[in-house]
Design an enzyme around this catalytic site. Structure first.
Site, PDB file in Angstrom:
ATOM      1  CG  HIS A   1      95.771 -49.509 -12.277  1.00 44.15           C
ATOM      2  ND1 HIS A   1      94.582 -49.999 -12.762  1.00 44.15           N
ATOM      3  CD2 HIS A   1      96.286 -50.493 -11.503  1.00 44.15           C
ATOM      4  CE1 HIS A   1      94.410 -51.222 -12.298  1.00 44.15           C
ATOM      5  NE2 HIS A   1      95.421 -51.554 -11.529  1.00 44.15           N
TER       6      HIS A   1
ATOM      7  CE  LYS B   1      89.262 -50.014 -16.327  1.00 44.01           C
ATOM      8  NZ  LYS B   1      89.098 -51.070 -15.337  1.00 44.01           N
TER       9      LYS B   1
ATOM     10  CE  LYS C   1      86.789 -58.556 -11.636  1.00 38.65           C
ATOM     11  NZ  LYS C   1      87.919 -57.818 -11.063  1.00 38.65           N
TER      12      LYS C   1
ATOM     13  CG  HIS D   1      94.105 -52.884 -16.889  1.00 37.43           C
ATOM     14  ND1 HIS D   1      94.272 -51.527 -16.794  1.00 37.43           N
ATOM     15  CD2 HIS D   1      93.156 -53.200 -15.974  1.00 37.43           C
ATOM     16  CE1 HIS D   1      93.455 -51.056 -15.865  1.00 37.43           C
ATOM     17  NE2 HIS D   1      92.764 -52.045 -15.352  1.00 37.43           N
TER      18      HIS D   1
ATOM     19  CD  GLU E   1      91.207 -59.200 -11.217  1.00 36.02           C
ATOM     20  OE1 GLU E   1      91.637 -58.327 -10.455  1.00 36.02           O
ATOM     21  OE2 GLU E   1      90.209 -59.034 -11.934  1.00 36.02           O
TER      22      GLU E   1
ATOM     23  CE  LYS F   1      98.964 -53.680 -11.973  1.00 29.60           C
ATOM     24  NZ  LYS F   1      98.722 -54.015 -10.581  1.00 29.60           N
TER      25      LYS F   1
ATOM     26  CG  ASP G   1      87.054 -54.365 -15.247  1.00 25.97           C
ATOM     27  OD1 ASP G   1      87.316 -53.168 -15.033  1.00 25.97           O
ATOM     28  OD2 ASP G   1      87.191 -55.251 -14.371  1.00 25.97           O
TER      29      ASP G   1
HETATM   30  C1  BG6 Z   1      90.736 -52.616 -12.360  1.00 25.39           C
HETATM   31  C2  BG6 Z   1      89.516 -53.441 -12.687  1.00 25.39           C
HETATM   32  O1  BG6 Z   1      90.962 -51.658 -13.354  1.00 25.39           O
HETATM   33  O2  BG6 Z   1      91.865 -53.464 -12.239  1.00 25.39           O
HETATM   34  C3  BG6 Z   1      89.299 -54.507 -11.614  1.00 25.39           C
HETATM   35  O3  BG6 Z   1      88.385 -52.605 -12.773  1.00 25.39           O
HETATM   36  C4  BG6 Z   1      90.550 -55.319 -11.407  1.00 25.39           C
HETATM   37  O4  BG6 Z   1      88.202 -55.345 -11.966  1.00 25.39           O
HETATM   38  C5  BG6 Z   1      91.747 -54.418 -11.189  1.00 25.39           C
HETATM   39  O5  BG6 Z   1      90.364 -56.158 -10.272  1.00 25.39           O
HETATM   40  C6  BG6 Z   1      93.048 -55.188 -11.126  1.00 25.39           C
HETATM   41  O6  BG6 Z   1      94.085 -54.316 -10.779  1.00 25.39           O
HETATM   42  P1  BG6 Z   1      95.322 -54.781  -9.925  1.00 25.39           P
HETATM   43  O7  BG6 Z   1      96.207 -53.580  -9.845  1.00 25.39           O
HETATM   44  O8  BG6 Z   1      94.796 -55.212  -8.595  1.00 25.39           O
HETATM   45  O9  BG6 Z   1      95.925 -55.915 -10.687  1.00 25.39           O
END
Ligand code: BG6
Length: 469
Positions: free
Chosen positions: A173, A143, A321, A235, A211, A177, A230
């Site tokens: 992804h 993605k 972020k 997600h 994050e 999870k 992103d």
């Molecule tokens: C990624 C993004 O797909 O997912 C990142 O590109 C982000 O910017 C990350 O930090 C977060 O994934 P996770 O699994 O750490 O929550």
């Protein structure tokens, strides 16, 4: 049963995702009893040889593997790795794959992993065709899939010139999870929750993924991408579908995609006035970022699912972020009871509504918060909570990180947790008003909860995070 031995061709093999997740993940799959015998052929724009790539991979596994990495196992894993610089072209790649296949016993399967930005995907597909590496193979696409509706359609058309749909695995992804899958288990395996999972009982829903991380050296990817592409269109919307979908007829790829796609079809196009974009102070000074950058590093929005189950229930999404905390929660807020018999001042309702909260952290926690009586004279009410964690309930070897599970599923040809092209295209359609007319970015301080106008977005409700306010 274990799938046939695999050669994994990893594009973007020296990039951030490969080092943080994919190489450590494949290391774990290689040493576990879950994955088949495999060889990995890495390729990227960097010029290096097998030895240098092996060194990079071992360092990445030591740094990022979530489990202790044993030296002997690492050495053994390193011997399964090969590298071809992308500039050497299709023939060199084809030769490397042939050699890797020869090192495995019996019939082998090819799995391509395109860990590359959207703009690089089409040239990679052309290389695979030129190298004769398409037939019988599978391909995982990272993605974001495209950057808007038009580019997603162009990308789909380009892939389909080479690959048939059953060969294509579009990864997200978050769906791999453990806690995301637990949403399905919780919703569809329990009789007590099913009757209240709708607009009659649920007031609103928040999907909140702040994050603490900043760019982590990914400016080249992040600048043209931003927080919405992103995280949200990928997600957060995908997780939202697990929360909102109707019960699928079976836990299988088509029934699940069908129900998720219905949710996406019912989503109302995003109104720019329901979106807050932010940028942390200092972002424009980051290496690789333009001094006049308009890229959002934060986004919060309200979206609506205009269907029978959810009409009138707002979904609030937020991510960014450099924020105060790293959290990944889904919070379901229930409606108040029809009337209160408690006298004023007893505390009921003063600490927000009852909530069910899913924590998407790896140990899959859930909690329910509700009002209960404070011990003592009279009738005073306080918010109480019950927590459940799934940590320690499984054999450590069976616990898979999201990427591990999804790579393993792709090796088995199982697309249940993968996304579909029509779902993705619909999400770009829903997003189009925002992408065409983005509201201005508001600055926010690193370490804060984002721009101040996020409170207006949700008022008179409140953000569930931070928990301890
Ligand atoms: C990624 C993004 O797909 O997912 C990142 O590109 C982000 O910017 C990350 O930090 C977060 O994934 P996770 O699994 O750490 O929550």
């Amino acid at each position: 049963a274990s799938p046939e031995p695999h050669v994994v061709v990893l594009f973007g093999a020296t990039g951030d995702l490969a080092r943080r997740k994919l190489l450590p993940g494949m290391f774990h799959l290689a040493i576990s009893r879950l994955a088949p015998d495999m060889r990995i052929v890495g390729t990227s724009l960097e010029d290096m040889d097998d030895a240098q790539f092996r060194e990079l991979a071992v360092r990445a596994c030591r740094e990022f593997s979530s489990r202790p990495a044993d030296d002997d196992q690492l050495e053994q894993f390193a011997r399964q790795l090969h590298y071809v610089p992308q500039e050497k072209g299709a023939e060199a790649l084809s030769a490397a794959v042939k050699a890797a296949r020869a090192a495995l016993e019996g019939p082998t399967r090819l799995l391509h992993y395109l860990s590359v930005p959207p703009a690089a995907a089409i040239p990679v597909i052309q290389t695979l065709e030129a190298a004769g590496l398409v037939e019988g193979s599978r391909v995982i696409m990272e993605k974001p899939f495209g950057t808007d509706l038009q580019s997603a359609k162009a990308l789909n058309a380009a892939i389909h010139t080479a690959f048939a749909e059953p060969q294509i695995f579009r990864i997200d992804h978050f769906l791999g999870k453990e806690p995301a899958m637990n949403i399905l288990a919780f919703r569809f395996a329990n009789g007590f929750i099913e009757p209240i999972w709708n607009r009659t009982f649920i007031d609103h829903i928040q999907i909140d993924v702040p994050e603490q991380l900043s760019l982590e050296g990914r400016a080249a990817f992040y600048e043209p991408t931003g927080a919405f592409r992103d995280m949200v269109v990928t997600h957060l919307f995908q997780v939202l579908a697990f929360v909102a979908m109707e019960p699928p007829t079976a836990l299988a790829p088509e029934p699940i995609s069908e129900e998720k796609n219905k949710v996406f079809r019912s989503m109302l196009p995003l109104k720019p006035s329901n979106v807050v974009r932010g940028q942390y102070r200092g972002y424009r000074e980051e290496p690789g970022v333009s001094a006049t950058s308009d890229t959002e590093t934060f986004v919060a929005l309200k979206c609506e699912i205009d269907n029978w189950r959810w009409a009138g229930v707002p979904f609030y999404l937020r991510t960014g972020k450099c924020l105060a905390e790293g959290q990944r929660i889904i919070s379901i807020a229930f409606r108040d009871p029809p009337r209160s018999m408690f006298p004023a001042g007893c505390g009921v309702g003063t600490q927000g509504p009852d909530h069910l909260t899913f924590d998407l952290a790896d140990d899959s926690r859930m909690s329910i918060s509700f009002y209960g009586k404070r011990p003592g004279p009279g009738m005073l009410l306080d918010k109480q909570s019950m927590q459940f964690g799934l940590e320690g309930t499984a054999d450590a070897d069976d616990v898979l990180e999201a990427y591990e599970r999804l790579i393993l599923d792709a090796m088995h040809g199982d697309r249940t947790l993968y996304t579909t092209s029509c779902g993705i295209e619909r999400l770009w359609e829903v997003s189009a008003p925002l992408l065409e007319n983005p509201p201005p970015v508001h600055p926010y301080d690193a370490g804060s909860w984002g721009p101040s106008n996020i409170e207006e977005l949700i008022a008179p409700l409140e953000w569930r995070l931070p928990f301890e306010r």
